[in-house]
Design an enzyme around this catalytic site. Structure first.
Site, PDB file in Angstrom:
ATOM      1  CG  ASP A 251      -1.970  -0.970   1.241  1.00  0.00           C
ATOM      2  OD1 ASP A 251      -2.197  -1.559   0.172  1.00  0.00           O
ATOM      3  OD2 ASP A 251      -2.614  -1.174   2.287  1.00  0.00           O
ATOM      4  CE  LYS A 273      -6.886   2.739   0.802  1.00  0.00           C
ATOM      5  NZ  LYS A 273      -6.975   2.496   2.215  1.00  0.00           N
ATOM      6  N   GLY A 304      -0.503  -1.238   5.744  1.00  0.00           N
ATOM      7  CA  GLY A 304      -0.363  -0.406   6.938  1.00  0.00           C
ATOM      8  C   GLY A 304      -1.122  -1.051   8.090  1.00  0.00           C
ATOM      9  CB  THR A 334      -4.530  -1.831  14.379  1.00  0.00           C
ATOM     10  OG1 THR A 334      -5.431  -1.196  13.466  1.00  0.00           O
ATOM     11  CG2 THR A 334      -4.994  -1.619  15.804  1.00  0.00           C
ATOM     12  CG  MET A 386     -10.106   5.142   6.462  1.00  0.00           C
ATOM     13  SD  MET A 386     -10.681   3.727   5.509  1.00  0.00           S
ATOM     14  CE  MET A 386     -11.179   2.609   6.812  1.00  0.00           C
TER      15      MET A 386
HETATM   16  N1  SAH Z   1      -5.078  -1.623   8.350  1.00  0.00           N
HETATM   17  C1  SAH Z   1      -4.807  -0.315   8.883  1.00  0.00           C
HETATM   18  C2  SAH Z   1      -5.918   0.677   8.579  1.00  0.00           C
HETATM   19  C3  SAH Z   1      -6.063   1.001   7.124  1.00  0.00           C
HETATM   20  S1  SAH Z   1      -7.352   2.140   6.841  1.00  0.00           S
HETATM   21  C4  SAH Z   1      -4.550  -0.413  10.379  1.00  0.00           C
HETATM   22  O1  SAH Z   1      -4.781  -1.451  10.970  1.00  0.00           O
HETATM   23  O2  SAH Z   1      -4.101   0.575  10.972  1.00  0.00           O
HETATM   24  C5  SAH Z   1      -6.471   3.680   6.768  1.00  0.00           C
HETATM   25  C6  SAH Z   1      -6.740   4.514   8.012  1.00  0.00           C
HETATM   26  O3  SAH Z   1      -5.940   4.055   9.071  1.00  0.00           O
HETATM   27  C7  SAH Z   1      -6.376   5.955   7.859  1.00  0.00           C
HETATM   28  O4  SAH Z   1      -7.412   6.678   7.221  1.00  0.00           O
HETATM   29  C8  SAH Z   1      -6.202   6.375   9.286  1.00  0.00           C
HETATM   30  O5  SAH Z   1      -7.455   6.594   9.892  1.00  0.00           O
HETATM   31  C9  SAH Z   1      -5.599   5.152   9.898  1.00  0.00           C
HETATM   32  N2  SAH Z   1      -4.137   5.223   9.978  1.00  0.00           N
HETATM   33  C10 SAH Z   1      -3.247   4.409   9.390  1.00  0.00           C
HETATM   34  N3  SAH Z   1      -1.982   4.739   9.738  1.00  0.00           N
HETATM   35  C11 SAH Z   1      -2.080   5.795  10.571  1.00  0.00           C
HETATM   36  C12 SAH Z   1      -1.144   6.583  11.280  1.00  0.00           C
HETATM   37  N4  SAH Z   1       0.183   6.364  11.195  1.00  0.00           N
HETATM   38  N5  SAH Z   1      -1.597   7.590  12.067  1.00  0.00           N
HETATM   39  C13 SAH Z   1      -2.919   7.829  12.175  1.00  0.00           C
HETATM   40  N6  SAH Z   1      -3.853   7.111  11.520  1.00  0.00           N
HETATM   41  C14 SAH Z   1      -3.456   6.099  10.735  1.00  0.00           C
END
Ligand code: SAH
Length: 468
Positions: A251, A273, A304, A334, A386
């Site tokens: 990603d 994205k 991520g 997460t 999100m």
């Molecule tokens: N699978 C990922 C989430 C993916 S959806 C997880 O478990 O974290 C993408 C959303 O994750 C973003 O819109 C944001 O809300 C959040 N996100 C991901 N990385 C982030 C970070 N470093 N700091 C804050 N929000 C984050």
């Protein structure tokens, strides 16, 4: 990088050490691990060097330094304890383009001596460019404890069998896979335990059975969570798989720091994205994963955070299984827990929050269909992923269902990354806050009393916006 790490071959080389101090002795002791001839030039020797002089490859010249000492030398170290002498050694050596080190004087040195972990022929060098010697020492100690004592034996053992493996196993990919499994298998374990005989027997069996076992490699996919962005938050398993991968399909949310941990010659394919750029549809990503695995590749699908939390890991897993591809899932930290830790916000708290909910604040047709009544209940923490574009609407829904407008909130942007921001306020202000601070994301919205208790712990209480 100002300092580029290199490993200097000192077999049969002459090294000059100027000075008889304890610092000089420490450097001589390091050089003694090599096969270099070590010349120590000093009118007098301290206690430690006096013991070493004349032993093994150390020769003492009892006099002051002179320019001629540099003739035929390939490495120079000055530690006389006299700045004028050391400075002169440095100037003369550098004029001749000789590598020179002044102990604790990086500005006058052309190289620095790193912290070392020695499992010869495996050597690990650690340096901070002089910025944090204590940190380097701590790192060295940690690595020392991690590495088996007979690691060098293992490297020599592998080297001994390299020609046989090359003869038996065709193709670089096949051989890399063979070695990858070997170094984690029972034969390697036997070497590390000092059991050379049984290791050698095991190795012969392994090499001879190789063509069938390695000739037709089966690809597989690992859905790997990479955490919120800080590479330190990767799991060991994620790290190992990233090091073994043939292809990494990632990603765009995955940080550069994490991509730096991927094996250098692995192919990298960014998907998903990216603002303004073409992004692959989920169906295209699914097909790409199957296609790569069928080509016999070890595929890492890097995501991520955690693959199973708003990461569509479930869809990819189902698709791969339906197509008969081996798939494993590696959990990651997460965003909710990563950001909470980075901002000092406990998601649950004995007195004020006995439940925590992760919810998405976005869906293709606007606000997602959530049970707002349940989310508005007291004594819980709500973390919204999100949620940037719908922040104001989310706050209104929750207040409509009875959650107090004064409920503390926090927005954590780029959690765990160097430019992380933690913004605090109250629920009624959420929409305004996002505007005012032009929060770009990725960011999570945290709602609940715990977000306030965290701010009380923060040092800069006066400013609600904390740059961490
Ligand atoms: N699978 C990922 C989430 C993916 S959806 C997880 O478990 O974290 C993408 C959303 O994750 C973003 O819109 C944001 O809300 C959040 N996100 C991901 N990385 C982030 C970070 N470093 N700091 C804050 N929000 C984050």
């Amino acid at each position: 990088m100002r300092y580029f790490p290199l490993f200097h071959d000192l077999r049969n080389a002459s090294c000059l050490v100027v000075g008889g101090t304890a610092a000089a002795a420490r450097k001589v002791r390091l050089l003694q691990r090599t096969e270099a001839r070590i010349h120590v030039v000093a009118p007098e020797l301290g206690e430690e060097l006096a013991e070493m002089a004349g032993t093994g490859n150390v020769q003492w010249h009892a006099r002051r330094f002179r320019a001629k000492d540099l003739d035929g030398v390939s490495l120079v170290i000055a530690a006389s304890g006299d700045d004028r002498v050391d400075g002169r050694v440095s100037r003369l050596a550098r004029a001749r383009r000789l590598p020179v080190n002044l102990v604790d004087r990086p500005a006058q040195s052309s190289f620095i001596v790193p912290g070392m972990v020695d499992r010869d022929p495996v050597t690990i060098a650690i340096a901070s460019g002089g910025s944090a010697p204590v940190l380097v020492r701590q790192l060295r100690e940690r690595i020392e404890t991690l590495l088996p004592a007979r690691l060098g034996d293992l490297a020599r053992f592998a080297d001994r069998f390299r020609p046989a493996v090359k003869a038996m196993i065709p193709g670089e990919d096949g051989r890399r896979r063979f070695w990858t499994r070997f170094f984690r298998g029972s034969v390697a374990e036997a070497v590390l335990q000092g059991n050379d005989r049984s290791a050698a027997e095991g190795m012969l069996t392994l090499v001879n059975s190789a063509p069938e076992s390695w000739g037709n490699p089966q690809g597989s996919v690992a859905l790997v969570g990479s955490g919120p962005g800080d590479p330190d938050l990767l799991t060991f398993r994620a790290m190992r798989l990233m090091q073994e991968a043939d292809v990494v399909i990632h990603d765009r949310l995955v940080s550069d720091g994490i991509l730096d941990c991927v094996r250098r010659d692995a192919e990298r394919i960014p998907v998903g994205k990216a603002k303004g750029a073409h992004s692959m549809s989920q169906e295209e990503i699914n097909r790409l994963l199957v296609q790569q695995a069928r080509a016999g590749k070890q595929v890492v699908r890097l995501k991520g955070g955690d693959p199973f939390i708003f990461g569509r890991g479930g869809e990819e897993q189902a698709y791969l299984q339906a197509h008969g591809i081996m798939v494993q899932v590696v959990p990651g930290i997460t965003a909710a827990t990563g950001c909470a830790a980075a901002a000092g916000i406990p998601l649950t708290h004995r007195d004020i929050a006995s439940a925590v909910t992760f919810a998405t604040g976005y869906s293709a047709d606007g606000l997602p269909d959530l049970d707002w009544q349940a989310l508005a209940a007291a004594r819980q923490t709500l973390v919204i992923y999100m949620g940037l574009s719908n922040g104001e609407e989310i706050a209104r829904r929750l207040m409509d269902k009875g959650l107090s407008a004064k409920t503390p909130i926090a927005v954590v942007e780029k959690g765990s990354l160097p430019d992380q921001r933690v913004l605090g306020s109250h629920l009624a202000d959420l929409g305004d806050l996002l505007q005012r601070e032009s929060v770009q994301g990725p960011a999570v919205l945290m709602i609940g009393s715990v977000t306030a208790s965290a701010r009380k712990l923060a040092p800069a209480e006066a400013t609600l916006a904390l740059a961490v």
